[in-house]
Scaffold this motif. Structure first.
Motif, mmCIF file in Angstrom:
data_model
loop_
_atom_site.group_PDB
_atom_site.id
_atom_site.type_symbol
_atom_site.label_atom_id
_atom_site.label_comp_id
_atom_site.label_asym_id
_atom_site.label_seq_id
_atom_site.Cartn_x
_atom_site.Cartn_y
_atom_site.Cartn_z
ATOM 1 N N LYS A 77 53.851 51.751 33.120
ATOM 2 C CA LYS A 77 54.327 50.347 33.738
ATOM 3 C C LYS A 77 55.321 49.010 33.530
ATOM 4 O O LYS A 77 56.003 49.240 33.938
ATOM 5 C CB LYS A 77 52.761 49.605 34.396
ATOM 6 C CG LYS A 77 51.908 50.374 34.710
ATOM 7 C CD LYS A 77 52.642 50.257 36.353
ATOM 8 C CE LYS A 77 51.337 50.435 37.392
ATOM 9 N NZ LYS A 77 50.374 49.504 37.609
ATOM 10 N N SER A 111 45.273 40.614 32.246
ATOM 11 C CA SER A 111 44.184 41.600 33.366
ATOM 12 C C SER A 111 44.342 42.717 33.142
ATOM 13 O O SER A 111 43.875 43.604 33.126
ATOM 14 C CB SER A 111 44.431 41.096 34.972
ATOM 15 O OG SER A 111 46.529 41.195 34.943
ATOM 16 N N VAL A 112 46.194 43.400 33.136
ATOM 17 C CA VAL A 112 46.198 44.860 32.254
ATOM 18 C C VAL A 112 45.176 44.756 31.283
ATOM 19 O O VAL A 112 44.567 45.737 30.865
ATOM 20 C CB VAL A 112 46.940 44.742 31.758
ATOM 21 C CG1 VAL A 112 47.689 46.163 31.358
ATOM 22 C CG2 VAL A 112 48.117 44.803 33.852
ATOM 23 N N LYS A 142 33.847 43.793 36.493
ATOM 24 C CA LYS A 142 34.907 43.488 37.592
ATOM 25 C C LYS A 142 35.104 45.190 36.950
ATOM 26 O O LYS A 142 34.951 45.997 36.548
ATOM 27 C CB LYS A 142 36.150 43.073 36.522
ATOM 28 C CG LYS A 142 35.595 41.437 36.824
ATOM 29 C CD LYS A 142 37.322 40.635 36.243
ATOM 30 C CE LYS A 142 37.161 38.978 37.212
ATOM 31 N NZ LYS A 142 37.983 38.471 37.077
ATOM 32 N N LEU A 151 37.297 48.818 37.370
ATOM 33 C CA LEU A 151 38.664 49.208 36.840
ATOM 34 C C LEU A 151 39.784 49.565 38.116
ATOM 35 O O LEU A 151 39.193 49.918 39.214
ATOM 36 C CB LEU A 151 37.853 51.164 36.392
ATOM 37 C CG LEU A 151 36.910 50.321 34.605
ATOM 38 C CD1 LEU A 151 36.611 51.898 34.453
ATOM 39 C CD2 LEU A 151 37.239 49.271 33.491
ATOM 40 N N SER A 152 40.735 49.695 37.145
ATOM 41 C CA SER A 152 41.902 49.829 37.860
ATOM 42 C C SER A 152 41.810 51.837 38.394
ATOM 43 O O SER A 152 40.780 52.343 37.509
ATOM 44 C CB SER A 152 43.339 49.622 37.142
ATOM 45 O OG SER A 152 43.036 49.710 35.969
ATOM 46 N N SER A 153 42.349 52.152 38.860
ATOM 47 C CA SER A 153 42.521 53.767 39.376
ATOM 48 C C SER A 153 43.189 53.998 38.114
ATOM 49 O O SER A 153 42.864 55.128 38.154
ATOM 50 C CB SER A 153 43.431 53.428 40.677
ATOM 51 O OG SER A 153 44.509 53.351 40.469
ATOM 52 N N SER A 203 38.357 50.196 30.128
ATOM 53 C CA SER A 203 38.289 51.888 30.014
ATOM 54 C C SER A 203 37.462 51.922 29.196
ATOM 55 O O SER A 203 37.348 52.954 28.517
ATOM 56 C CB SER A 203 39.832 51.897 30.435
ATOM 57 O OG SER A 203 40.174 51.431 31.751
ATOM 58 N N ASP A 260 40.970 45.126 31.172
ATOM 59 C CA ASP A 260 41.019 46.406 32.398
ATOM 60 C C ASP A 260 41.076 47.638 31.270
ATOM 61 O O ASP A 260 40.803 48.618 31.542
ATOM 62 C CB ASP A 260 42.052 46.402 33.297
ATOM 63 C CG ASP A 260 41.841 47.918 33.984
ATOM 64 O OD1 ASP A 260 41.274 47.178 34.945
ATOM 65 O OD2 ASP A 260 42.608 48.560 34.254
ATOM 66 N N LEU A 283 50.251 53.519 30.743
ATOM 67 C CA LEU A 283 50.051 52.602 31.849
ATOM 68 C C LEU A 283 51.092 53.033 32.851
ATOM 69 O O LEU A 283 51.498 53.682 34.517
ATOM 70 C CB LEU A 283 49.918 51.563 32.191
ATOM 71 C CG LEU A 283 48.770 51.076 31.731
ATOM 72 C CD1 LEU A 283 48.024 49.581 31.459
ATOM 73 C CD2 LEU A 283 47.192 51.826 31.697
ATOM 74 N N GLU A 334 39.926 35.551 35.680
ATOM 75 C CA GLU A 334 39.001 37.071 34.371
ATOM 76 C C GLU A 334 37.307 36.510 34.167
ATOM 77 O O GLU A 334 36.642 37.467 33.992
ATOM 78 C CB GLU A 334 40.130 37.181 33.087
ATOM 79 C CG GLU A 334 41.331 37.171 33.243
ATOM 80 C CD GLU A 334 41.714 38.553 33.730
ATOM 81 O OE1 GLU A 334 40.674 39.249 34.464
ATOM 82 O OE2 GLU A 334 42.563 38.680 34.620
#
Length: 647
Positions: free
Chosen positions: A484, A505-506, A535, A537-539, A513, A509, A482, A396
């Motif tokens: 998940k 990491s989530v 870094k 961002l996630s999609s 955001s 992230d 998310l 990270e």
């Protein structure tokens, strides 16, 4: 057949074709071999038939008590119903269901009385060496609650064979705890109140007599606690160790002295050692290195649990946590200890080293051992785990790692057990003066994810990145959006804890955001914050819209502030009503509040809603604690001052 039966005796001797064999069976079992059969009059709960040519195996569970007849030639058996003549295991002698009664004696001249629960102790200025700390009342109330639930379980397991429990308090000091155990618990056969000091044992005897008890019920005993336990292996159903400082020196003796299935209650107050001020001392006492930071208190609990597990496994025993907590200035652990060489082999899988990043505090775990099984789940083998689970630099923030532990990586409590304890507590709240405090601690620890060790602190993460802090509800909403399936919970050690099975990491992230919605004005170059925030961002774009507000029960704060006399107290003295200083009025606090910078004022505008709720609950708890101690809340003091000024 050669053998016999009488109620409560479970040892049978069968003469087979090969050799006499002695089998020890659970209470209420029936047994038979190829050449002989045995039967006992029992209730239907534990009635079995065993049959084979060489060994005993269960082949059928009967619905009613039977007399068994075995026919060797055909390999069949017949059954004949008969009357049950022994007491069913579910029935306990009524005398164990009644709390003992006694009469408090008159207070001698020159002594001061102190009442806690149903016990009253007397002391004088000459009693230097006998220790008492009023701040530990929550510890004693919680112990009464947990021990009573364990006694109830032992009654259910032993049934008519239940003959009371023996409690050993290794460091009794004034004897108050031991007297409360005898007077407020039912199912207790004897309490041994042990201490090393002559003065303390004299105080114990005096207090036992003052409470109208005999020395056969609460037994004053002088001796080194470790030696007493070493000389009485697997004898005590419950052992309570509450030393002034570390419990490490008593652990080896305690795990051997407690009976299989018994309860071990331990306290450690050396939090400076457990929380990282003296890592070398922590290593030689507890066999592991501490962590500093927000997770230090839960890490401390897990360090002590690891010490208990390692000590127990040396003697083919293992521990099962019932409720393990960090409270005020100490850790308090309640664990059941069982004997099983097979289960003790898995001890290496319950301990993990911790890799924590020196820059962003991201952590990873490395179990000391792993378990592998053969085909069909047979033939378990244990081996050293492969690792490490991390590279030399943190993924990270690119900072190095430090290693801590090993710590206990399993559950901190038995959730079902704690729920039953909370039900009992709610029905008997008048019996526990610190009801709100222990209710808050038990409620929180039962809500924690038990398969997730340690947590992340939202305020610390936001402070590192210099971003505005979202409320706990907003952050949880973002995590849930998310989709998940990540779980999350609170921690009993931190109001802003994020205990989750989501990877670190989530979480970072999510804060990236959040930073897009509330951008940081300035980032220090080459800092951990710059590395994390730059870094990609996630999609998946998270939705931080908070969900439904959690409705809390009135009068049951989750986080309870310490009372004014909080602290470990002075060794060898009666610490009562010390350091009770009135809190400053609102007018006195205003100058300090005006010194806040504009940055602090800006952050206050976005103060987390969850934080405000917890602060309000804590204020309610503080007022309740003050009322319990007879201290007037600050608001009442200000109102009276205003009234006198107006008059």
């Amino acid at each position: 057949m050669r053998g016999g039966w009488r109620s409560g005796v479970t040892s049978f001797c069968f003469s087979t074709n090969y050799r006499p064999v002695k089998y020890t069976l659970p209470f209420g079992y029936c047994a038979a071999t190829a050449t002989s059969a045995a039967c006992c009059d029992v209730s239907a709960i534990n009635c079995y038939v065993f049959t084979t040519n060489t060994t005993l195996r269960t082949i059928r569970r009967l619905s009613t008590p039977y007399r068994i007849a075995y026919y060797c030639t055909t390999g069949n058996y017949t059954t004949t119903p008969m009357e049950a003549t022994t007491t069913p295991p579910s029935e306990v002698n009524p005398r164990w269901l009644q709390k003992p009664t006694s009469t408090i004696q008159e207070t001698p001249e020159g002594f001061t009385t102190l009442t806690e629960g149903k016990a009253t102790v007397i002391f004088s200025k000459k009693d230097e060496g006998a220790f008492y700390n009023e701040a530990q009342e929550a510890n004693r109330d919680l112990s009464l609650l947990i021990i009573q639930q364990v006694i109830n379980q032992l009654m259910e397991q032993r049934g008519a064979a239940f003959d009371g429990v023996t409690i050993f308090e290794g460091l009794s000091a004034s004897g108050l705890r031991a007297i409360r155990y005898w007077k407020e618990l039912y199912g207790v056969k004897r309490v041994i109140a042990n201490d090393l000091e002559d003065i303390a044992v004299g105080v114990i005897k005096r207090n036992v007599e003052h409470n109208g008890l005999s020395t056969e019920e609460v037994v004053p005993n002088q001796g080194d606690a470790s030696l007493v336990m070493y000389n009485n292996k697997e004898k005590y159903d419950i052992i309570d160790l509450d030393p002034y400082g570390s419990v490490a020196g008593f652990v080896d003796a305690a795990v051997q002295s407690v009976a299989s299935g018994g309860l071990l209650c331990v306290t450690s107050t050396d939090m400076q050692v457990l929380c990282g001020n003296y890592p070398e001392t922590c290593f030689y006492k507890y066999g592991g290195f501490p962590l500093r930071g927000k997770v230090t208190h839960e890490h401390a609990v897990r360090l002590v649990l690891a010490t208990l597990e390692r000590s127990a496994s040396r003697y083919k025993r293992y521990i099962v946590p019932v409720a393990c907590l960090m409270i005020d200035f100490y850790v308090r652990l309640y664990v059941r200890v069982y004997s099983s060489a097979e289960v003790a082999k898995a001890s290496c899988t319950k301990l993990s080293t911790v890799y924590e990043c020196t820059g962003c505090s991201t952590h990873f775990f490395q179990p000391l051992g792993v378990k592998t099984t053969g085909r069909g789940g047979q033939g378990a083998k244990f081996s050293a785990s492969t690792g490490p689970p991390v590279s030399p630099q943190c993924p990270e923030c690119n900072r190095p790692f430090k290693v801590a532990g090993p710590i206990w990586n399993k559950e901190l409590c038995d959730t079902e057990f704690v729920k039953k304890a909370l039900e009992h507590l709610d029905k008997n709240k008048d019996s526990y003066r610190t009801f709100k405090k222990i209710n808050g601690h038990l409620s929180l620890v039962s809500q924690e994810l038990q398969d997730v060790p340690l947590f992340y602190d939202l305020s610390s993460m936001c402070k590192l990145l210099h971003v505005q802090q979202p409320s706990m509800r907003e952050f949880h909403a973002g995590l849930e959006s998310l989709a998940k399936g990540y779980r999350h919970s609170v921690s009993h050690t931190d109001a802003k804890a994020i205990k989750t099975d989501a990877p670190a990491s989530v979480l970072w992230d999510l804060l990236r955001s959040w930073n897009n919605l509330h951008p940081v004005k300035r980032i220090a170059p080459n800092s951990a914050a710059e590395v994390i925030l730059t870094k990609p961002l996630s999609s998946v774009v998270p939705d931080f819209t908070p969900g439904q507000k959690i409705v809390k029960e009135a009068g049951k704060p989750r986080f309870y502030l310490n009372p004014p006399n909080w602290g470990p107290g002075k060794r060898g003295t009666f610490n009562i009503n010390k350091r009770k200083t009135p809190e400053p009025d609102a007018d006195q606090q205003q100058p300090q509040q005006q010194q806040h910078s504009a940055t602090a004022e800006e952050s206050d505008k976005h103060k987390p809603q969850q934080e405000e709720e917890e602060e309000q609950a804590a204020k309610e708890g503080e007022g309740a604690a003050a009322a319990e101690r007879g201290v007037q809340p600050p608001e009442t003091k200000r109102s009276r001052t205003e009234q006198s000024a107006a008059s």
